[in-house]
Motif scaffolding. Structure first.
Motif, PDB file in Angstrom:
ATOM      1  N   VAL A  46     -52.619 -68.614 -47.235  1.00  0.00           N
ATOM      2  CA  VAL A  46     -53.170 -67.368 -46.714  1.00  0.00           C
ATOM      3  C   VAL A  46     -52.984 -67.382 -45.209  1.00  0.00           C
ATOM      4  N   ARG A  47     -52.404 -66.331 -44.692  1.00  0.00           N
ATOM      5  CA  ARG A  47     -52.168 -66.229 -43.248  1.00  0.00           C
ATOM      6  C   ARG A  47     -53.208 -65.294 -42.644  1.00  0.00           C
ATOM      7  N   ILE A  48     -54.048 -65.844 -41.777  1.00  0.00           N
ATOM      8  CA  ILE A  48     -55.119 -65.089 -41.128  1.00  0.00           C
ATOM      9  C   ILE A  48     -54.821 -65.014 -39.641  1.00  0.00           C
ATOM     10  N   GLY A  49     -54.709 -63.812 -39.138  1.00  0.00           N
ATOM     11  CA  GLY A  49     -54.508 -63.612 -37.711  1.00  0.00           C
ATOM     12  C   GLY A  49     -55.794 -63.133 -37.074  1.00  0.00           C
ATOM     13  N   CYS A  50     -56.248 -63.818 -36.045  1.00  0.00           N
ATOM     14  CA  CYS A  50     -57.481 -63.438 -35.342  1.00  0.00           C
ATOM     15  C   CYS A  50     -57.089 -62.722 -34.055  1.00  0.00           C
ATOM     16  N   LEU A  99     -49.763 -59.653 -34.003  1.00  0.00           N
ATOM     17  CA  LEU A  99     -50.033 -60.266 -35.304  1.00  0.00           C
ATOM     18  C   LEU A  99     -49.557 -59.398 -36.460  1.00  0.00           C
ATOM     19  N   VAL A 100     -49.814 -58.107 -36.400  1.00  0.00           N
ATOM     20  CA  VAL A 100     -49.416 -57.219 -37.498  1.00  0.00           C
ATOM     21  C   VAL A 100     -47.901 -57.052 -37.538  1.00  0.00           C
ATOM     22  N   LYS A 101     -47.283 -56.881 -36.399  1.00  0.00           N
ATOM     23  CA  LYS A 101     -45.838 -56.627 -36.366  1.00  0.00           C
ATOM     24  C   LYS A 101     -44.999 -57.887 -36.592  1.00  0.00           C
ATOM     25  N   TYR A 102     -45.479 -59.051 -36.110  1.00  0.00           N
ATOM     26  CA  TYR A 102     -44.634 -60.245 -36.149  1.00  0.00           C
ATOM     27  C   TYR A 102     -45.261 -61.451 -36.835  1.00  0.00           C
ATOM     28  N   GLY A 103     -46.527 -61.364 -37.240  1.00  0.00           N
ATOM     29  CA  GLY A 103     -47.218 -62.533 -37.763  1.00  0.00           C
ATOM     30  C   GLY A 103     -47.140 -62.728 -39.260  1.00  0.00           C
ATOM     31  N   ASN A 104     -46.624 -61.735 -39.986  1.00  0.00           N
ATOM     32  CA  ASN A 104     -46.555 -61.837 -41.448  1.00  0.00           C
ATOM     33  C   ASN A 104     -47.907 -62.290 -42.017  1.00  0.00           C
ATOM     34  N   ILE A 105     -48.979 -61.605 -41.608  1.00  0.00           N
ATOM     35  CA  ILE A 105     -50.341 -62.013 -41.960  1.00  0.00           C
ATOM     36  C   ILE A 105     -50.840 -61.313 -43.219  1.00  0.00           C
ATOM     37  N   ASP A 106     -51.785 -61.959 -43.885  1.00  0.00           N
ATOM     38  CA  ASP A 106     -52.479 -61.382 -45.032  1.00  0.00           C
ATOM     39  C   ASP A 106     -53.776 -60.707 -44.584  1.00  0.00           C
ATOM     40  N   PHE A 107     -54.435 -61.309 -43.605  1.00  0.00           N
ATOM     41  CA  PHE A 107     -55.711 -60.812 -43.098  1.00  0.00           C
ATOM     42  C   PHE A 107     -55.650 -60.722 -41.581  1.00  0.00           C
TER      43      PHE A 107
END
Length: 198
Positions: A41-45, A60-68
């Protein structure tokens, strides 16, 4: 995506691990959400306090490939400022930066990527924050599921807390002051998890 609005909930555990960065967790439990079924699970804070950088959510949204995407805006001083804002205008009392700098420019990307957002942006007026967020989503043509976690407002219990004699200043031992404008409890992560599962 699910947006989970919260009032005074501490996300400091996650934020202290990864302020303005990504956290990767190996999930061992069998939770109901598919992203938690034993994978990574990828979580970006994106923030650790109100006034933190406004560029991290975009990164984070554009380049982080995050789930949360997690955003913590609250502190004791922030709750005081939000209380003062709501006293002046009953539609305020939440952190507008969450709407203006995080959600407005990223809502379509968040939806497209299926990112789930958890934010303590509701402050002392989660209802208004949710209302503004839903209006924003509608204006952008984005279908959005929003959960709101409440229950932290302790003002209705002020007399009982004061009468208990247990509420004392940690450092001085003094009782509560006569004038209390807001009183909120940290309820932890279980209500957040429940909101994400609903």
């Amino acid at each position: 995506p699910t947006i989970c609005m919260m009032a005074a909930y501490s996300l400091r555990t996650i934020s202290s691990i990864a302020k303005n960065g990504s956290v990767f967790l190996k999930c061992l439990s069998s939770a109901s959400h598919s992203v938690l079924q034993g994978g990574t699970v990828r979580i970006g804070c994106s923030s650790g306090f109100w006034g933190d950088t406004s560029v991290s959510a975009t990164q984070l949204v554009k380049y982080g490939n995050i789930d949360f995407l997690v955003a913590d805006y609250l502190s004791e001083i922030t709750m005081s400022l939000l209380t003062a804002a709501k006293r002046k205008n009953p539609d305020l009392g939440y952190t507008p930066d969450f709407i203006r700098h995080c959600m407005k420019p990223l809502l379509k990307d968040i939806k497209k990527q299926g990112v789930r957002v958890v934010a303590s942006a509701g402050g002392i007026n989660s209802e208004s924050c949710v209302k503004v967020l839903k209006e924003l989503a509608q204006s952008q043509g984005v279908e959005l599921s929003v959960a709101m976690v409440t229950g932290d407002d302790m003002m209705k219990s002020l007399d009982a807390v004061r009468d208990s004699g247990l509420a004392r200043d940690i450092e001085s031992g003094n009782m509560l002051p006569k004038s209390i404008l807001s009183m909120n409890a940290y309820l932890g992560g279980f209500p957040i998890a429940k909101a994400l599962d609903s």
